[in-house]
Design a protein around this motif. Structure first.
Motif, PDB file in Angstrom:
ATOM      1  N   GLN A 101       0.970  -0.971  -0.029  1.00  0.00           N
ATOM      2  CA  GLN A 101      -0.086  -0.092   0.006  1.00  0.00           C
ATOM      3  C   GLN A 101       0.813   1.303  -0.122  1.00  0.00           C
ATOM      4  O   GLN A 101       1.918   1.386   0.688  1.00  0.00           O
ATOM      5  N   LEU A 102       0.618   2.198  -0.611  1.00  0.00           N
ATOM      6  CA  LEU A 102       1.196   3.440  -0.854  1.00  0.00           C
ATOM      7  C   LEU A 102       0.766   4.657  -0.045  1.00  0.00           C
ATOM      8  O   LEU A 102      -0.559   4.779  -0.133  1.00  0.00           O
ATOM      9  N   PHE A 103       1.363   5.563   0.601  1.00  0.00           N
ATOM     10  CA  PHE A 103       1.020   6.335   1.451  1.00  0.00           C
ATOM     11  C   PHE A 103       1.919   7.379   1.070  1.00  0.00           C
ATOM     12  O   PHE A 103       3.193   7.558   1.107  1.00  0.00           O
ATOM     13  N   LYS A 104       1.267   8.934   1.295  1.00  0.00           N
ATOM     14  CA  LYS A 104       2.105  10.175   1.285  1.00  0.00           C
ATOM     15  C   LYS A 104       1.751  10.776   2.404  1.00  0.00           C
ATOM     16  O   LYS A 104       0.726  11.366   2.746  1.00  0.00           O
ATOM     17  N   LEU A 105       2.717  10.841   3.032  1.00  0.00           N
ATOM     18  CA  LEU A 105       2.854  11.516   4.627  1.00  0.00           C
ATOM     19  C   LEU A 105       3.264  12.954   4.440  1.00  0.00           C
ATOM     20  O   LEU A 105       4.100  13.156   3.658  1.00  0.00           O
ATOM     21  N   GLN A 106       2.334  13.722   4.762  1.00  0.00           N
ATOM     22  CA  GLN A 106       2.822  15.141   5.226  1.00  0.00           C
ATOM     23  C   GLN A 106       2.639  15.647   6.269  1.00  0.00           C
ATOM     24  O   GLN A 106       2.246  15.131   7.336  1.00  0.00           O
ATOM     25  N   PRO A 107       3.697  16.687   6.633  1.00  0.00           N
ATOM     26  CA  PRO A 107       3.772  17.015   7.980  1.00  0.00           C
ATOM     27  C   PRO A 107       2.606  17.741   8.555  1.00  0.00           C
ATOM     28  O   PRO A 107       1.776  18.420   8.022  1.00  0.00           O
ATOM     29  N   ILE A 108       2.494  17.639   9.943  1.00  0.00           N
ATOM     30  CA  ILE A 108       1.311  18.426  10.631  1.00  0.00           C
ATOM     31  C   ILE A 108       2.036  19.445  11.513  1.00  0.00           C
ATOM     32  O   ILE A 108       2.636  19.130  12.440  1.00  0.00           O
ATOM     33  N   ILE A 109       1.710  20.635  11.121  1.00  0.00           N
ATOM     34  CA  ILE A 109       2.248  21.868  11.740  1.00  0.00           C
ATOM     35  C   ILE A 109       1.099  22.172  12.887  1.00  0.00           C
ATOM     36  O   ILE A 109       0.081  22.494  12.439  1.00  0.00           O
ATOM     37  N   PRO A 110       1.547  22.575  14.076  1.00  0.00           N
ATOM     38  CA  PRO A 110       0.362  22.737  15.127  1.00  0.00           C
ATOM     39  C   PRO A 110       0.270  24.302  14.788  1.00  0.00           C
ATOM     40  O   PRO A 110       0.821  25.229  14.312  1.00  0.00           O
ATOM     41  N   GLY A 111      -1.138  24.569  14.878  1.00  0.00           N
ATOM     42  CA  GLY A 111      -1.673  25.853  14.651  1.00  0.00           C
ATOM     43  C   GLY A 111      -2.336  26.266  13.527  1.00  0.00           C
ATOM     44  O   GLY A 111      -2.809  27.088  12.996  1.00  0.00           O
ATOM     45  N   GLU A 112      -1.907  25.339  12.356  1.00  0.00           N
ATOM     46  CA  GLU A 112      -2.388  25.339  11.130  1.00  0.00           C
ATOM     47  C   GLU A 112      -3.630  24.806  11.062  1.00  0.00           C
ATOM     48  O   GLU A 112      -4.120  23.690  11.348  1.00  0.00           O
ATOM     49  N   LYS A 113      -4.599  25.569  10.283  1.00  0.00           N
ATOM     50  CA  LYS A 113      -6.003  25.420   9.962  1.00  0.00           C
ATOM     51  C   LYS A 113      -6.138  24.120   8.905  1.00  0.00           C
ATOM     52  O   LYS A 113      -5.364  23.977   8.193  1.00  0.00           O
ATOM     53  N   THR A 114      -7.196  23.056   9.359  1.00  0.00           N
ATOM     54  CA  THR A 114      -7.099  22.170   8.351  1.00  0.00           C
ATOM     55  C   THR A 114      -8.423  22.331   7.418  1.00  0.00           C
ATOM     56  O   THR A 114      -8.939  23.326   7.578  1.00  0.00           O
ATOM     57  N   GLU A 115      -8.681  21.412   6.553  1.00  0.00           N
ATOM     58  CA  GLU A 115      -9.749  21.671   5.572  1.00  0.00           C
ATOM     59  C   GLU A 115     -10.945  21.503   6.226  1.00  0.00           C
ATOM     60  O   GLU A 115     -11.940  22.211   5.906  1.00  0.00           O
ATOM     61  N   THR A 116     -10.938  20.719   7.329  1.00  0.00           N
ATOM     62  CA  THR A 116     -12.166  20.444   8.143  1.00  0.00           C
ATOM     63  C   THR A 116     -12.336  21.877   8.857  1.00  0.00           C
ATOM     64  O   THR A 116     -13.756  22.215   8.660  1.00  0.00           O
ATOM     65  N   ASP A 117     -11.838  22.371   9.369  1.00  0.00           N
ATOM     66  CA  ASP A 117     -11.949  23.537   9.977  1.00  0.00           C
ATOM     67  C   ASP A 117     -12.503  24.590   9.267  1.00  0.00           C
ATOM     68  O   ASP A 117     -13.355  25.369   9.598  1.00  0.00           O
ATOM     69  N   THR A 118     -11.664  24.834   8.048  1.00  0.00           N
ATOM     70  CA  THR A 118     -11.982  25.841   7.099  1.00  0.00           C
ATOM     71  C   THR A 118     -13.646  25.636   6.682  1.00  0.00           C
ATOM     72  O   THR A 118     -14.366  26.455   6.444  1.00  0.00           O
ATOM     73  N   SER A 119     -13.907  24.681   6.450  1.00  0.00           N
ATOM     74  CA  SER A 119     -15.462  24.121   5.674  1.00  0.00           C
ATOM     75  C   SER A 119     -16.325  24.439   7.046  1.00  0.00           C
ATOM     76  O   SER A 119     -17.495  24.998   6.785  1.00  0.00           O
ATOM     77  N   GLN A 120     -15.851  24.378   8.369  1.00  0.00           N
ATOM     78  CA  GLN A 120     -16.814  24.523   9.156  1.00  0.00           C
ATOM     79  C   GLN A 120     -17.297  25.941   9.428  1.00  0.00           C
ATOM     80  O   GLN A 120     -18.281  26.517  10.035  1.00  0.00           O
ATOM     81  N   ASP A 121     -16.027  26.813   9.323  1.00  0.00           N
ATOM     82  CA  ASP A 121     -16.144  28.345   9.339  1.00  0.00           C
ATOM     83  C   ASP A 121     -17.142  28.986   8.159  1.00  0.00           C
ATOM     84  O   ASP A 121     -17.898  29.869   8.524  1.00  0.00           O
TER      85      ASP A 121
END
Length: 416
Positions: A101-121
């Motif tokens: 299985q192939l996975f693309k790992l992206q860094p998680i930066i504390p304090g950065e807004k995710t797509e879910t948070d943006t859609s909720q706003d």
């Protein structure tokens, strides 16, 4: 000369046994072995769209990475191709192929807004935006009102959730049709719909509730073997039935069998049918083993299932049960049967004890059938009248018409 290498194809592997190939979006790590990897799967394995969802998390002292095989951040090639990883065994010089299985790992930066948070706003309503302003810049009175309104909303949502959950559980347990029948019964409180076919203008009492409407000739013939067993019961077996309870009406009919052969045969067959009706109510949940246990003929089995049981759904299984409305139906048919074998007179007290229903409910059934209610009594040698407290129902023409309004008025007065 280098040693030859052979390929070995492994058997098909499950999702958890597949190898994981990781690609970091921000470059290559110098020491990937120092990361702590955690593999997660979706708990909803029944949903075919979610059961294959996986999440891989890699954590280090400075930064964390996350990758998914679903959603916008996943590699689209996962769904189009199958990938394999070769593992070389240097001792046997065989290379084993494993699913990957192939996975693309992206860094998680504390304090950065995710797509879910943006859609909720973006999806916030006007009321939610005003509440946010009150929380930040409102007065003490406004904040107190906001807190009170939110507490009331939480209580209302909790109550609504509990009511919906209870309703869904009842529908899953009993089935929608059974609930509709019981609601209609509670609203109307009328047992007339569960009575056997009635002919109030008949000239003879025997023709008011016809015996053929209770038992057809074919069904009556099928009760022959069971009736013979009833006639062969010994006094010891009858005493055991009396001690166990639940069949007092049957025991009474078997103990006072008529001398005429034809009348005796009718009585024992009806006693066996009444015995099945009583056991049906006592069992409540009916299965095929119930009829095998009591030696019920197939014709009578179909009649009992179709006439006196309702379908109920429980954990995806279809069950046959005797509901409260069906108990009233059994009571009316059993009472009509006792009238035919008891010279148009039946003991209500014994019948309601056998069925396990209250005496007012039994009286309600008898009154709905238009029967005359009295108390059982007999005379001794000194002409003293003794009453044993048993209520009896007699079919006397013309049928008695009880006023429901007066009955309800008396009931309300008694409750006060």
């Amino acid at each position: 000369m280098a040693a030859a290498c052979t390929l070995v194809c492994c058997k098909e592997e499950s999702e958890t046994d597949k190898a994981v190939v990781v690609q970091f979006s921000n470059g290559n790590l110098e020491s990937p072995g120092q990361l702590d990897y955690t593999f997660y799967k979706n708990i909803d394995e029944r949903n075919p769209r979610k059961k294959a969802r996986r999440t891989l998390v890699a954590e280090s002292e400075r930064l964390s990475y996350a990758g998914h095989n679903f959603g916008t951040g996943s590699l689209k090639c996962n769904n189009l191709c199958k990938y394999y990883v070769g593992v070389l065994n240097k001792r046997t010089m065989q290379m084993e192929l494993h699913s990957a299985q192939l996975f693309k790992l992206q860094p998680i930066i504390p304090g950065e807004k995710t797509e879910t948070d943006t859609s909720q706003d973006v999806g916030q309503t006007y009321r939610q935006k005003v509440d946010s302003l009150i929380e930040a810049f409102g007065t003490v009175k406004q904040k107190r009102a906001l807190s009170s309104r939110r507490l009331n909303q939480v209580g209302s949502d909790t109550l609504h959730h509990m009511v919906s959950k209870t309703a869904n559980d009842m529908i899953d347990q009993k089935g929608l049709e059974v609930l509709q029948q019981e609601v209609a019964q509670t609203q109307s409180q009328d047992v007339a719909v569960y009575l056997p076919p009635c002919h109030p203008n008949a000239e003879r009492p025997e023709d008011v509730y016809l015996f053929d409407d209770l038992l057809s000739p074919v069904e009556f013939e099928a009760l022959g073997e069971g009736g013979s067993k009833m006639a062969a019961l010994t006094p010891k077996e009858l005493q055991k039935m009396r001690d166990d309870g639940g069949c007092l009406s049957v025991v009474k009919q078997v103990e006072i069998l008529p001398s005429d052969d034809k009348a005796k045969e009718k009585t024992v067959r009806c006693a066996y049918y009444l015995y099945l009706l009583l056991k049906l109510v006592q069992e409540r949940r009916i299965s095929r083993k119930f009829f095998q246990k009591h030696g019920c003929p197939p014709v009578i089995q179909n009649k009992l299932m179709n006439t006196f049981t309702v379908d109920m759904f429980n954990d995806g299984k279809l069950l046959n049960i005797v509901s409260a409305s069906m108990c009233a139906k059994v009571a009316s048919h059993g009472l009509a049967l006792l009238l035919h074998v008891g010279h148009m007179t039946a003991d209500l007290t014994l019948l309601h004890r056998d069925l396990g229903i209250t005496e007012p409910r039994m009286l309600e059934v008898a009154k709905a059938m238009g029967l005359t209610i009295s108390k059982n009594s007999h005379r001794k040698a000194n002409d003293a009248v003794l009453t044993d407290g048993h209520r009896r129902a007699s079919l006397i023409l013309p049928l008695v018409k009880y006023e429901q309004y007066m009955e309800r008025k008396r009931l309300k007065k008694k409750m006060r």
